[in-house]
Design an enzyme around this catalytic site. Structure first.
Site, mmCIF file in Angstrom:
data_model
loop_
_atom_site.group_PDB
_atom_site.id
_atom_site.type_symbol
_atom_site.label_atom_id
_atom_site.label_comp_id
_atom_site.label_asym_id
_atom_site.label_seq_id
_atom_site.Cartn_x
_atom_site.Cartn_y
_atom_site.Cartn_z
ATOM 1 C CE1 TYR A 1 -3.824 -2.277 0.273
ATOM 2 C CE2 TYR A 1 -2.678 -3.236 2.146
ATOM 3 C CZ TYR A 1 -3.692 -3.284 1.209
ATOM 4 O OH TYR A 1 -4.571 -4.331 1.204
ATOM 5 C CG HIS B 1 -7.238 4.428 0.314
ATOM 6 N ND1 HIS B 1 -8.122 5.485 0.305
ATOM 7 C CD2 HIS B 1 -7.928 3.406 0.886
ATOM 8 C CE1 HIS B 1 -9.273 5.116 0.840
ATOM 9 N NE2 HIS B 1 -9.181 3.865 1.198
ATOM 10 C CE1 TYR C 1 -4.255 -3.651 5.588
ATOM 11 C CE2 TYR C 1 -4.477 -4.663 7.735
ATOM 12 C CZ TYR C 1 -3.870 -4.605 6.499
ATOM 13 O OH TYR C 1 -2.887 -5.488 6.184
ATOM 14 C CG ASN D 1 -12.451 0.631 5.358
ATOM 15 O OD1 ASN D 1 -11.998 1.664 4.873
ATOM 16 N ND2 ASN D 1 -12.946 -0.341 4.625
ATOM 17 C CG ASN E 1 -15.905 2.975 3.795
ATOM 18 O OD1 ASN E 1 -17.015 3.468 3.945
ATOM 19 N ND2 ASN E 1 -15.644 2.108 2.835
#
Length: 188
Positions: free
Chosen positions: A14, A19, A64, A66, A112
């Protein structure tokens, strides 16, 4: 005391994705103000130091995206930081690359991570710095936000990351309204 949070996902796969611009900006702030993120607690990596003569904690939640609210709530409860002093930095697909927008409060706007923070705070009143990552073109949203930037966008983003770092300092020093006036027209 202030808490500056960059939203992102942990893990090599990631790194430097759309994001994860929040994590990238925390790295810029960390380097600029010499604040090492060398402590692992509160479901995140964090470090503390001083910005604009105020004690500041920098945080990258490792839950993470969310579930970011879990980590943030643990820090704010432990250090008794009011939610008005929690600056959240994250990606926004409704803004083009090169733009950023500061808000004092507001809905999650489909993000989210922000939705989870609002749920944990029981309020949407906390400052945020939204960084434009652009709309997906001929691909689904998940592939877009988990994708990496091209070379041209990365060059633009380095300016945005510096501006976001300056905006966080401005929020701490002069308040969110002042920072909104100064930075909401920003375009790299």
């Amino acid at each position: 005391m202030f808490l500056i949070v960059g939203l992102g996902n942990p893990g090599k796969e990631y790194e430097h994705t759309r994001h994860n611009v929040g994590f990238d900006i925390i790295d810029v702030i960390s380097e600029k103000y010499n604040i090492d993120l060398n402590k692992k607690k509160f479901k995140g990596m964090y470090g503390d130091g001083t910005i604009a003569n105020e004690k500041v904690i920098l945080l990258k939640p490792l839950t993470y995206m969310n579930l970011s609210g879990e980590s943030i709530k643990e820090v704010t409860d432990f250090y008794k930081i009011p939610k008005e002093n929690v600056i959240v930095i994250y990606d926004d697909i409704s803004l083009e690359v090169g733009r950023m927008r500061i808000r004092e409060k507001g809905s999650a706007g489909g993000h989210n991570g922000i939705k989870n923070i609002i749920a944990h705070f029981g309020s949407d009143v906390f400052p945020r710095i939204k960084v434009g990552v652009g709309q997906p073109v001929q691909r689904d949203l998940v592939s877009h936000v988990l994708g990496k930037f091209n070379k041209d966008d990365r060059e633009i983003l380095s300016k945005v990351f510096e501006a976001a770092s300056d905006a966080a300092e401005n929020i701490i020093e002069k308040g969110t309204a002042e920072a909104m006036n100064k930075f909401n027209g920003f375009k790299a």
